[in-house]
Design a protein around this motif. Structure first.
Motif, mmCIF file in Angstrom:
data_model
loop_
_atom_site.group_PDB
_atom_site.id
_atom_site.type_symbol
_atom_site.label_atom_id
_atom_site.label_comp_id
_atom_site.label_asym_id
_atom_site.label_seq_id
_atom_site.Cartn_x
_atom_site.Cartn_y
_atom_site.Cartn_z
ATOM 1 N N LEU A 34 -43.817 -44.083 -130.029
ATOM 2 C CA LEU A 34 -44.724 -43.205 -130.766
ATOM 3 C C LEU A 34 -46.173 -43.631 -130.575
ATOM 4 O O LEU A 34 -47.065 -42.790 -130.429
ATOM 5 C CB LEU A 34 -44.346 -43.209 -132.253
ATOM 6 C CG LEU A 34 -43.020 -42.508 -132.568
ATOM 7 C CD1 LEU A 34 -42.460 -42.953 -133.907
ATOM 8 C CD2 LEU A 34 -43.199 -40.992 -132.552
ATOM 9 N N THR B 34 -44.914 -41.802 -125.760
ATOM 10 C CA THR B 34 -43.862 -41.713 -124.744
ATOM 11 C C THR B 34 -42.673 -40.994 -125.366
ATOM 12 O O THR B 34 -42.189 -41.416 -126.417
ATOM 13 C CB THR B 34 -43.419 -43.129 -124.322
ATOM 14 O OG1 THR B 34 -44.569 -43.881 -123.976
ATOM 15 C CG2 THR B 34 -42.472 -43.057 -123.147
ATOM 16 N N ASN B 35 -42.208 -39.950 -124.735
ATOM 17 C CA ASN B 35 -41.119 -39.166 -125.315
ATOM 18 C C ASN B 35 -39.868 -40.034 -125.478
ATOM 19 O O ASN B 35 -39.336 -40.542 -124.497
ATOM 20 C CB ASN B 35 -40.812 -37.962 -124.417
ATOM 21 C CG ASN B 35 -39.900 -36.964 -125.114
ATOM 22 O OD1 ASN B 35 -39.029 -37.336 -125.902
ATOM 23 N ND2 ASN B 35 -40.118 -35.693 -124.831
ATOM 24 N N PRO B 36 -39.406 -40.210 -126.737
ATOM 25 C CA PRO B 36 -38.258 -41.093 -126.956
ATOM 26 C C PRO B 36 -37.004 -40.640 -126.209
ATOM 27 O O PRO B 36 -36.148 -41.455 -125.870
ATOM 28 C CB PRO B 36 -38.036 -41.043 -128.474
ATOM 29 C CG PRO B 36 -38.849 -39.912 -128.979
ATOM 30 C CD PRO B 36 -39.933 -39.653 -127.994
ATOM 31 N N LEU B 37 -36.915 -39.340 -125.950
ATOM 32 C CA LEU B 37 -35.747 -38.830 -125.216
ATOM 33 C C LEU B 37 -35.655 -39.405 -123.819
ATOM 34 O O LEU B 37 -34.580 -39.483 -123.245
ATOM 35 C CB LEU B 37 -35.867 -37.312 -125.071
ATOM 36 C CG LEU B 37 -35.303 -36.458 -126.178
ATOM 37 C CD1 LEU B 37 -35.713 -35.017 -125.936
ATOM 38 C CD2 LEU B 37 -33.797 -36.581 -126.199
ATOM 39 N N HIS B 38 -36.786 -39.758 -123.241
ATOM 40 C CA HIS B 38 -36.791 -40.234 -121.864
ATOM 41 C C HIS B 38 -36.852 -41.751 -121.786
ATOM 42 O O HIS B 38 -37.040 -42.312 -120.713
ATOM 43 C CB HIS B 38 -37.987 -39.636 -121.114
ATOM 44 C CG HIS B 38 -37.984 -38.138 -121.104
ATOM 45 N ND1 HIS B 38 -39.119 -37.373 -121.179
ATOM 46 C CD2 HIS B 38 -36.960 -37.261 -121.064
ATOM 47 C CE1 HIS B 38 -38.803 -36.093 -121.180
ATOM 48 N NE2 HIS B 38 -37.495 -35.989 -121.115
ATOM 49 N N ARG C 85 -37.158 -44.381 -140.809
ATOM 50 C CA ARG C 85 -36.213 -44.249 -139.706
ATOM 51 C C ARG C 85 -36.851 -43.551 -138.509
ATOM 52 O O ARG C 85 -36.610 -43.892 -137.352
ATOM 53 C CB ARG C 85 -34.988 -43.469 -140.212
ATOM 54 C CG ARG C 85 -33.834 -43.420 -139.255
ATOM 55 C CD ARG C 85 -33.835 -42.118 -138.505
ATOM 56 N NE ARG C 85 -32.559 -41.934 -137.796
ATOM 57 C CZ ARG C 85 -32.322 -40.928 -136.975
ATOM 58 N NH1 ARG C 85 -33.256 -40.029 -136.763
ATOM 59 N NH2 ARG C 85 -31.173 -40.802 -136.370
ATOM 60 N N ASP C 86 -37.692 -42.551 -138.791
ATOM 61 C CA ASP C 86 -38.297 -41.802 -137.685
ATOM 62 C C ASP C 86 -39.339 -42.616 -136.935
ATOM 63 O O ASP C 86 -39.803 -42.197 -135.882
ATOM 64 C CB ASP C 86 -38.907 -40.489 -138.188
ATOM 65 C CG ASP C 86 -37.816 -39.492 -138.533
ATOM 66 O OD1 ASP C 86 -37.108 -39.061 -137.621
ATOM 67 O OD2 ASP C 86 -37.648 -39.184 -139.724
ATOM 68 N N TYR C 87 -39.740 -43.756 -137.487
ATOM 69 C CA TYR C 87 -40.620 -44.662 -136.759
ATOM 70 C C TYR C 87 -39.787 -45.626 -135.906
ATOM 71 O O TYR C 87 -40.054 -45.824 -134.727
ATOM 72 C CB TYR C 87 -41.454 -45.511 -137.722
ATOM 73 C CG TYR C 87 -42.595 -44.815 -138.420
ATOM 74 C CD1 TYR C 87 -42.666 -43.432 -138.493
ATOM 75 C CD2 TYR C 87 -43.608 -45.557 -139.012
ATOM 76 C CE1 TYR C 87 -43.715 -42.815 -139.156
ATOM 77 C CE2 TYR C 87 -44.662 -44.949 -139.673
ATOM 78 C CZ TYR C 87 -44.705 -43.583 -139.742
ATOM 79 O OH TYR C 87 -45.750 -42.977 -140.398
ATOM 80 N N VAL D 241 -35.517 -39.544 -133.455
ATOM 81 C CA VAL D 241 -34.443 -38.734 -132.878
ATOM 82 C C VAL D 241 -34.643 -38.682 -131.358
ATOM 83 O O VAL D 241 -35.752 -38.494 -130.875
ATOM 84 C CB VAL D 241 -34.462 -37.318 -133.477
ATOM 85 C CG1 VAL D 241 -33.553 -36.381 -132.690
ATOM 86 C CG2 VAL D 241 -34.030 -37.370 -134.931
ATOM 87 N N ARG E 26 -26.344 -41.425 -126.946
ATOM 88 C CA ARG E 26 -25.459 -40.319 -127.313
ATOM 89 C C ARG E 26 -24.030 -40.604 -126.891
ATOM 90 O O ARG E 26 -23.185 -39.714 -126.878
ATOM 91 C CB ARG E 26 -25.952 -39.033 -126.645
ATOM 92 C CG ARG E 26 -27.139 -38.420 -127.347
ATOM 93 C CD ARG E 26 -26.665 -37.220 -128.108
ATOM 94 N NE ARG E 26 -27.622 -36.799 -129.103
ATOM 95 C CZ ARG E 26 -27.552 -35.621 -129.680
ATOM 96 N NH1 ARG E 26 -26.616 -34.777 -129.341
ATOM 97 N NH2 ARG E 26 -28.418 -35.293 -130.594
#
Lengths: 411, 259
Positions: A139, A143-147, A285-287, A291, A296
């Motif tokens: 954050l 940087t996109n956490p998904l990647h 949690r969101d820090y 998500v 997964r």
């Protein structure tokens, strides 16, 4: 056994109220830097570097640094700078970076250059660890956490290739694109500086490390769960044709020693405001884990392990509600006189069998004076005893390992 | 009340979940970043006059995500593909929030996506003075607190939020949030080039906003209006980011008058 010294280099000149008044009551990410005093920073950086230099004097084999962003809990926001200073000001110890958070770098070539410089200045003493970083790192650097994992793996491959393949070459990956990879400076160590990976037991990372024969450094994980994590690594290693030993594993523990048990007990309380921060207020949690950041995988074994890690009351970063005495009773922190510490560590080492021990000597509000005395006693009594125990238990470290050294067999 | 059915349509190599209901000319409704709330009261009302199509965007709800859908522009490509395949070009459309951004991207790509379009609290253009709220560093409860200006005037509040989400719903919400992160992370919730590209738009466009929008500042209504020649703007007073949920009667009235 390889003995390295660690501290997060905390900044504690703020109050619980300051944290409560910050957005989302968070000590990381959004805790305003108006709470930071650079004059104090001047003092602290130099003090922490002094302590690391003294750690060489007392006999540590390695100086371990880490990196976090947007947080007072760790002043190492650009750890490579501290590493460069230590590369110049020390002579013998390895400089162990655990680690550079790869996904947050948009230019891993620059990182490869920095690390090569550190390796050259130090005369080949760099151990180059890599991490994914916490959610806060993603954050803080947008940087996109998904990647995150994909970028970790691609940046790793790019850095290793940059160090080991004569340039120029092109790199057109999924996340990184370079037309001329050809940094002129390359590391002293060939084929490249050893790579160690620290973590709290993410199964995917364990497998990834085992596939590459990279030592995995368990960060304060619970001993029973660590056995399961080690077996995941071991299985994957066997599939890749080798038998891992102590040289493939490290363990980070808070170990604080003073002249008496009573003194150590009192001083050790300073750890409580270490990596969780003053006030010990849980991070949103969101820090910590936005998500998309998490795995997964639906592999039941991985899920079980993940649940085990999550439910560990003493996990690193999850210490917001644990009581000091409970932590000590669980032997997750080792605090006492030299004799007490040595005897407790014998137990821990017998069970965990790490070839690398990361000694987290001080943190939070533990004073400079107490830290220096701790380091002195480490050098006089604890480290020599640990070396004997290490030999007795045959805790081979990566540098003692005959044949291929773990940490090098990537690519 | 018109019956809505849930259909699965195969598009671009994946299955798209679509709620469909009502009769009359087609009306395509594009949901926002939070996901597809299904045929709520406003959709039921619109279905009295139109055949309402309410798809879950790829990666949302039960819809698959073709691996190439990574950005809002990809999503716009996906939907023009869907429109072509289903004979739904040149239809009326409403886009809410991120769905408004999606509609705007589609408008910037082709002149035959929509015959008329409503952009409601639309993301996509960077405000000059305020900021689009970063929903990725606050939790779902905090987002909800910001979305609704006055929860007491939300007629479907109990239905929508009265009970705690089931584990399945919570997991669904997390999947939806993941897709929003994928689509809108950086630059956050806007496309710097969108305003310039919207100069090509010639279809009737109605920009509608809640006056008290705490997510996408109401000044963005003016920016969309500037970007799209001939567009009209309505601001609903005493209303937050989702007029269709918070003030469904006012919203439906404005929608029917325009569409």
């Amino acid at each position: 056994m390889f003995l390295m010294r660690f501290t997060e280099r905390a900044y504690v000149n703020y109050s619980e109220e300051d944290v409560r008044n910050s957005p989302n009551e968070a000590v990381r990410l959004t805790f305003s830097n108006s709470n930071f005093d650079p004059q104090e920073g001047h003092y602290l950086y130099n003090m922490y570097l002094d302590e690391y230099e003294y750690s060489e004097e007392v006999g540590f084999d390695g100086l371990m640094l880490n990196e976090h962003h947007n947080t007072p809990t760790c002043l190492g926001a650009t750890m490579n700078l501290e590493a460069a200073i230590l590369a110049r000001n020390t002579k013998k110890p390895k400089i162990v970076l655990l680690g550079n958070p790869l996904p947050i770098f948009d230019n891993p070539i620059r990182l490869a250059e920095e690390l090569a410089e550190i390796d050259m200045i130090s005369g080949g003493r760099l151990v180059s660890g890599f991490v994914r970083g916490t959610g806060v790192e993603s954050l803080a650097t947008n940087t996109n956490p998904l990647h995150n994992r994909a970028r970790f793996e691609e940046a790793h491959d790019l850095v290793i290739k940059t160090w080991t393949t004569p340039g120029p070459f092109r790199w057109e990956g999924d996340h990184y694109h370079f037309r001329v990879v050809n940094p002129f400076q390359t590391p002293v160590q060939k084929p490249h500086p050893p790579v160690w990976i620290p973590g709290t037991g993410s199964p995917e990372t364990l497998v990834w490390c085992a596939e590459r024969n990279y030592p995995y450094i368990f960060l304060e994980t619970d001993p029973q769960g660590t056995q399961d994590m080690k077996s995941i690594y071991t299985e994957a290693a066997r599939e890749h044709g080798y038998e891992p030993g102590p040289e493939n594993f490290g363990y980070l523990v808070r170990i604080h020693v003073q002249d008496t048990d009573e003194k150590a007990y009192d001083v050790g309380k300073g750890y409580m405001v270490g990596n969780i921060g003053v006030g010990r207020i849980p991070l949103p949690r969101d820090y910590a884990s936005p998500v998309g950041y998490g795995s997964r995988s639906d592999d039941p074994r991985f899920l079980r392990l993940r649940e085990q890690i999550r439910s560990d009351p003493f996990r690193v970063g999850g210490l917001d509600s644990a009581h000091y005495d409970e932590i000590l009773d669980s032997k997750r922190w080792i605090i006492g006189s030299p004799d007490t510490v040595i005897s407790q560590l014998r137990e821990v080492l017998s069970f965990m069998r790490p070839g690398i021990l990361a000694v987290w000597t001080n943190d939070g509000s533990i004073s400079h004076e107490d830290t220096m005395r701790c380091l002195e006693l480490m050098g006089q009594e604890v480290l020599p005893a640990l070396r004997e125990i290490g030999e007795e238990l045959e805790l081979t470290d990566p540098f003692q390992k005959e044949g291929v050294m773990p940490g090098l067999t990537s690519i | 009340m018109p019956n809505f059915t849930e259909e699965t349509i195969s598009v671009a190599g994946g299955n798209l979940q679509v709620y469909k209901g009502g009769s009359g000319d087609p009306l395509l409704v594009l949901h926002g970043a939070g996901g597809n709330a299904g045929p709520r009261r406003y959709a039921q009302a619109l279905a009295e006059k139109f055949t309402v199509y309410l798809p879950s965007h790829p990666g949302y709800g039960k819809s698959d995500r073709p691996g190439w859908v990574e950005s809002m522009q990809d999503l716009a490509c996906f939907y023009t593909w869907f429109q072509e395949q289903e004979g739904l070009e040149n239809v009326r459309a409403i886009g809410f929030s991120m769905g408004g951004w999606l509609a705007a991207e589609m408008l910037s790509m082709t002149g035959h996506a929509f015959s008329k379009v409503m952009l409601v609290g639309a993301a996509g253009i960077k405000p000059n003075d305020g900021e689009i709220t970063d929903i990725f560093i606050i939790n779902p409860q905090q987002i909800r607190d910001l979305v609704y200006h006055d929860p007491s005037q939300v007629p479907e509040w109990d239905e929508m939020f009265g009970t705690d989400p089931t584990p399945e719903q919570a997991q669904q919400a997390e999947g939806d949030r993941e897709m929003a992160i994928r689509l809108t992370w950086r630059p956050y919730m806007h496309n710097p080039r969108l305003p310039a590209k919207l100069a090509r738009v010639s279809v009737p466009t109605h920009i509608l906003w809640g006056e008290n929008d705490n997510l996408v500042p109401v000044e963005c209504a003016g920016l969309f209006h500037q970007a799209i020649a001939g567009s009209q703007v309505t601001v609903i007073p005493n209303c937050g980011h989702s007029p269709q949920i918070e003030k469904p009667d006012d919203f439906v009235q404005a929608a029917l008058a325009f569409l």
